[in-house]
Write a protein that holds these residues in place. Structure first.
Motif, PDB file in Angstrom:
ATOM      1  N   ASN A  24      39.285  62.060  60.490  1.00 15.63           N
ATOM      2  CA  ASN A  24      37.961  62.639  60.229  1.00 15.63           C
ATOM      3  C   ASN A  24      37.173  61.766  59.249  1.00 15.63           C
ATOM      4  O   ASN A  24      37.670  60.715  58.823  1.00 15.63           O
ATOM      5  CB  ASN A  24      38.118  64.060  59.681  1.00 15.63           C
ATOM      6  N   ASN A  32      42.290  56.996  68.922  1.00 15.87           N
ATOM      7  CA  ASN A  32      43.296  56.969  67.870  1.00 15.87           C
ATOM      8  C   ASN A  32      43.563  55.553  67.400  1.00 15.87           C
ATOM      9  O   ASN A  32      43.692  55.295  66.209  1.00 15.87           O
ATOM     10  CB  ASN A  32      44.603  57.592  68.370  1.00 15.87           C
ATOM     11  N   THR A  80      39.290  60.754  56.192  1.00 15.99           N
ATOM     12  CA  THR A  80      40.489  59.927  56.352  1.00 15.99           C
ATOM     13  C   THR A  80      40.248  58.575  57.021  1.00 15.99           C
ATOM     14  O   THR A  80      41.096  57.707  56.976  1.00 15.99           O
ATOM     15  CB  THR A  80      41.552  60.688  57.171  1.00 15.99           C
ATOM     16  N   HIS A 125      43.151  65.259  62.208  1.00 19.49           N
ATOM     17  CA  HIS A 125      43.893  64.221  61.492  1.00 19.49           C
ATOM     18  C   HIS A 125      42.968  63.060  61.138  1.00 19.49           C
ATOM     19  O   HIS A 125      42.990  62.531  60.029  1.00 19.49           O
ATOM     20  CB  HIS A 125      45.050  63.728  62.357  1.00 19.49           C
ATOM     21  N   GLU A 141      43.008  54.142  63.616  1.00 17.32           N
ATOM     22  CA  GLU A 141      44.095  53.544  62.842  1.00 17.32           C
ATOM     23  C   GLU A 141      43.750  52.137  62.397  1.00 17.32           C
ATOM     24  O   GLU A 141      44.040  51.738  61.277  1.00 17.32           O
ATOM     25  CB  GLU A 141      45.385  53.518  63.684  1.00 17.32           C
TER      26      GLU A 141
END
Length: 151
Positions: free
Chosen positions: A62, A12, A65, A60, A16
């Motif tokens: 992928n 994650n 994104t 969320h 980000e």
DNA sequence: TAAATGACTGACT
DNA sequence: AAGTCAGCCATTT
């Protein structure tokens, strides 16, 4: 797809960080690792991108994104997705499937990033021109980069 | 369970 | 200047 909690956190964080790369810019695996305080794990950044879910997965993070295409290696080259040390197989993986190096080059160019190909068929992006390195460390010394350059 | 791989790097030859 | 090596560590074999 075993994903420990820790691995999940790492993935994650990587996704980000990658989302912060501005359109039209690129950075390196190593730089993402440094941004996360784990300078010795650039390979794990690559692993995260390898397992990035497809856009239709509904996850969320992928392919749609996360701008995975903006991450290249420290030499400014678009890394190969090799499956073995067998050259014959490299070509197969390179073929233009989703997430392939060729695909990456195409997407980058659509964002305005110039991708050049050298005599050996390797694809490069000029880090001097498109690189995004906000926490630039003082240890490095820029000298010449005439090889991959523009013009 | 152990050994090999790999969307990487920096140092060293 | 270009090639080799040794760390790195989650995933795969």
């Amino acid at each position: 797809m075993p994903r420990s909690e820790e691995a999940e956190w790492w993935a994650n964080a990587v996704y980000e960080a990658i989302q912060e790369i501005p359109r039209g810019k690129v950075t390196s695996y190593g730089h993402i690792a440094r941004l996360l305080g784990e300078p010795q794990r650039p390979r794990q950044v690559g692993v995260c991108l390898k397992v990035l879910p497809p856009a239709e997965s509904g996850a969320h993070f992928n392919n749609d994104t996360v701008p995975w295409q903006r991450v290249i290696n420290s030499k400014g080259m678009i890394s190969h997705r090799t499956r073995a040390n067998i050259p014959a197989l490299v070509a197969d993986v390179e073929s233009s499937g989703p997430g392939s190096a060729q695909r990456q080059a195409d997407v980058l160019q659509s964002e305005g990033v110039e991708v050049t190909t050298d005599s050996m068929g390797e694809m490069y992006v000029s880090l001097a021109q498109y690189g995004w390195f906000p926490s630039h460390l003082p240890s490095e010394q820029d000298e010449d980069e005439s090889e991959n350059s523009e013009v």
